[in-house]
Motif scaffolding. Structure first.
Motif, PDB file in Angstrom:
ATOM      1  N   ILE A 194       0.850  -1.201   0.000  1.00 23.34           N
ATOM      2  CA  ILE A 194       0.000   0.000   0.000  1.00 23.34           C
ATOM      3  C   ILE A 194       0.884   1.249   0.000  1.00 23.34           C
ATOM      4  N   ASP A 195       1.918   1.233   0.822  1.00 25.75           N
ATOM      5  CA  ASP A 195       2.810   2.399   0.896  1.00 25.75           C
ATOM      6  C   ASP A 195       3.503   2.664  -0.435  1.00 25.75           C
ATOM      7  N   LEU A 196       3.798   1.593  -1.145  1.00 38.01           N
ATOM      8  CA  LEU A 196       4.557   1.729  -2.396  1.00 38.01           C
ATOM      9  C   LEU A 196       3.698   2.262  -3.543  1.00 38.01           C
ATOM     10  N   LEU A 197       2.389   2.062  -3.465  1.00 36.72           N
ATOM     11  CA  LEU A 197       1.525   2.466  -4.583  1.00 36.72           C
ATOM     12  C   LEU A 197       1.418   3.991  -4.668  1.00 36.72           C
ATOM     13  N   PRO A 198       1.602   4.545  -5.861  1.00 32.76           N
ATOM     14  CA  PRO A 198       1.421   5.998  -5.997  1.00 32.76           C
ATOM     15  C   PRO A 198      -0.058   6.363  -5.827  1.00 32.76           C
ATOM     16  N   SER A 199      -0.331   7.619  -5.502  1.00 36.83           N
ATOM     17  CA  SER A 199      -1.707   8.019  -5.165  1.00 36.83           C
ATOM     18  C   SER A 199      -2.701   7.646  -6.273  1.00 36.83           C
ATOM     19  N   GLN A 200      -2.254   7.708  -7.531  1.00 37.05           N
ATOM     20  CA  GLN A 200      -3.168   7.410  -8.647  1.00 37.05           C
ATOM     21  C   GLN A 200      -3.727   5.993  -8.595  1.00 37.05           C
ATOM     22  N   ILE A 201      -2.993   5.070  -7.969  1.00 30.05           N
ATOM     23  CA  ILE A 201      -3.481   3.687  -7.917  1.00 30.05           C
ATOM     24  C   ILE A 201      -3.475   3.139  -6.479  1.00 30.05           C
ATOM     25  N   LYS A 202      -3.612   4.037  -5.541  1.00 29.49           N
ATOM     26  CA  LYS A 202      -3.635   3.629  -4.125  1.00 29.49           C
ATOM     27  C   LYS A 202      -4.764   2.625  -3.862  1.00 29.49           C
ATOM     28  N   ASP A 203      -5.855   2.773  -4.616  1.00 28.66           N
ATOM     29  CA  ASP A 203      -7.012   1.887  -4.404  1.00 28.66           C
ATOM     30  C   ASP A 203      -6.763   0.464  -4.935  1.00 28.66           C
ATOM     31  N   GLN A 204      -5.572   0.226  -5.463  1.00 25.02           N
ATOM     32  CA  GLN A 204      -5.274  -1.084  -6.057  1.00 25.02           C
ATOM     33  C   GLN A 204      -4.563  -2.039  -5.090  1.00 25.02           C
ATOM     34  N   ALA A 205      -4.559  -1.692  -3.818  1.00 28.89           N
ATOM     35  CA  ALA A 205      -3.790  -2.512  -2.868  1.00 28.89           C
ATOM     36  C   ALA A 205      -4.319  -3.940  -2.771  1.00 28.89           C
ATOM     37  N   LEU A 206      -5.595  -4.129  -3.103  1.00 32.79           N
ATOM     38  CA  LEU A 206      -6.161  -5.486  -3.041  1.00 32.79           C
ATOM     39  C   LEU A 206      -6.136  -6.172  -4.407  1.00 32.79           C
ATOM     40  N   ASN A 207      -5.525  -5.513  -5.361  1.00 31.57           N
ATOM     41  CA  ASN A 207      -5.426  -6.104  -6.702  1.00 31.57           C
ATOM     42  C   ASN A 207      -4.454  -7.296  -6.650  1.00 31.57           C
ATOM     43  N   PRO A 208      -4.951  -8.494  -6.955  1.00 36.41           N
ATOM     44  CA  PRO A 208      -4.093  -9.687  -6.808  1.00 36.41           C
ATOM     45  C   PRO A 208      -2.889  -9.683  -7.747  1.00 36.41           C
ATOM     46  N   LEU A 209      -3.025  -8.986  -8.879  1.00 40.91           N
ATOM     47  CA  LEU A 209      -1.886  -8.931  -9.801  1.00 40.91           C
ATOM     48  C   LEU A 209      -0.728  -8.160  -9.164  1.00 40.91           C
TER      49      LEU A 209
END
Ligand SMILES: CCCCC/C=C\CCC/C=C/CC(=O)SCCNC(=O)CCNC(=O)[C@H](O)C(C)(C)COP(=O)(O)OP(=O)(O)OC[C@H]1O[C@@H](n2cnc3c(N)ncnc32)[C@H](O)[C@@H]1OP(=O)(O)O
Length: 324
Positions: free
Chosen positions: A237-252
């Motif tokens: 989650i910390d590593l994701l940039p703000s544009q894709i912060k909502d992708q933390a549960l993305n299994p890929l």
């Protein structure tokens, strides 16, 4: 470049003109807009997220931004792995920006091609372990970006919950379908990834592989079904940039992250030396033929018949998008 200097470049990367600020995370404001870099020194993992709407196509500036980001991350000795991803959930990269090829500026065209060659040198020869998180389409040079990484995970596709429409990404060097040919160093990358016969077939036919087939021929290493995971890792989650912060549960992205972590734990000198066993010779060969390759590309693209095909292709792309 003599072989010793080239080897030093491949093993350790060129010293960047931009050095990292000593914080744990690089804020997107520090990164350029086309590519967002985030780093986590604790885990030794970075994320390089392509962010050139609408399709992450590779213009000269985009290529330069990718190279700059790689060099900046490489300059941080605490980072061992990087995930290459996209802010667009449906498109990893649409390959070369085809508008660069139509009625090109005489001075810009060779510089544009040089910038793509540099992506090959910097990404394929990076000291970092590179994991491509291929969420969406990766045609032509989009496939090249993925192949230049050390490991590829691809989304198996998903179904839009509102429209019930299925989205299945594809990957491959489809250049012949456009009436052009992949340059030798890009075609050879496919040979090295999937083997001679599969590459020969795919290059001639311009095959775009859906995920299951891409896995079967070895073009990707893993495919990930799109079912939201139950929980996410704080470090991801910390590593994701703000544009894709909502992708933390993305299994890929979770799968890509776990692979990046595996790489980050391997002693780096041994990992880099073994990476160079398979790559160094090919990179040197490309560097030796770089000018010839540029002349060939410029001569080919500026032919009248090729220009006619490319103009029609760009027009068709625009019309397709306008009809949506
Ligand atoms: C023997 C030696 C020969 C020497 C070699 C010499 C020269 C040859 C050079 C060879 C190298 C080539 C490598 C390449 O990469 S060529 C580029 C190939 N790329 C493609 O063909 C992809 C085209 N795009 C698509 O197929 C689709 O867009 C998609 C990626 C599958 C996504 O589809 P979809 O989600 O339906 O999105 P749209 O099609 O509506 O597109 C959205 C948006 O993006 C623009 N766009 C898409 N691709 C590109 C592109 N490659 N470049 C620039 N712009 C692109 C598209 O126009 C839409 O924009 P608008 O909404 O603004 O209209």
């Amino acid at each position: 470049m003599n072989s010793l200097r080239a080897r030093a470049h491949l093993l350790f990367g060129r010293r960047s003109h931009q050095s990292l600020a000593p914080h744990q995370h690089l804020s997107p404001a520090v990164a350029n807009d086309l590519v967002i870099s985030t780093v986590d020194e604790n885990s030794g993992i970075a994320m390089l997220t392509m962010n050139r709407p609408p399709a992450n196509s590779l213009s000269m500036e985009m290529n330069e931004a990718i190279c700059d980001s790689i060099k900046t991350i490489e300059a941080n000795a605490k980072i061992q792995s990087v995930i290459l991803s996209s802010t667009n959930p449906k498109i990893f990269s649409a390959g070369l920006d085809v508008t660069e090829l139509v009625s090109p500026d005489k001075d810009r065209l060779p510089r544009f091609w040089n910038s793509l060659q540099q992506v090959y040198i910097d990404l394929y020869g990076s000291r970092l372990a590179t994991v491509a998180a291929i969420q969406g389409h990766a045609p032509a040079a989009g496939c090249f970006l993925a192949m230049a990484c050390d490991y590829r995970v691809m989304s198996a596709g998903d179904i839009n919950s509102d429209t019930k429409k299925k989205h299945v990404p594809t990957i491959g060097l489809n250049e012949t379908q456009l009436g052009i040919a992949a340059p030798p160093w890009m075609g050879q990358l496919l040979v090295r990834t999937v083997g001679f016969r599969q590459a020969e077939l795919a290059l001639a036919l311009g095959t775009l592989f859906p995920p299951e087939q891409a896995l079967a021929v070895g073009l990707v290493d893993d495919i990930v079904p799109h079912q939201k995971a139950e929980s996410g890792e704080d470090q991801l989650i910390d590593l994701l940039p703000s544009q894709i912060k909502d992708q933390a549960l993305n299994p890929l992205l979770q799968r890509a992250y776990s692979q990046a972590r595996i790489y980050a734990k391997i002693p780096p000198q041994a990992r880099v030396a073994s990476k160079m066993v398979t790559r160094e010779e090919h990179i040197f060969r490309m560097i030796a033929k770089r000018d010839e390759d540029t002349q060939h590309f410029c001569g080919f693209v500026t032919q009248k018949a090729v220009q006619k095909n490319l103009s029609a292709y760009v027009e068709a792309l625009k019309n397709k998008s306008a009809k949506k």
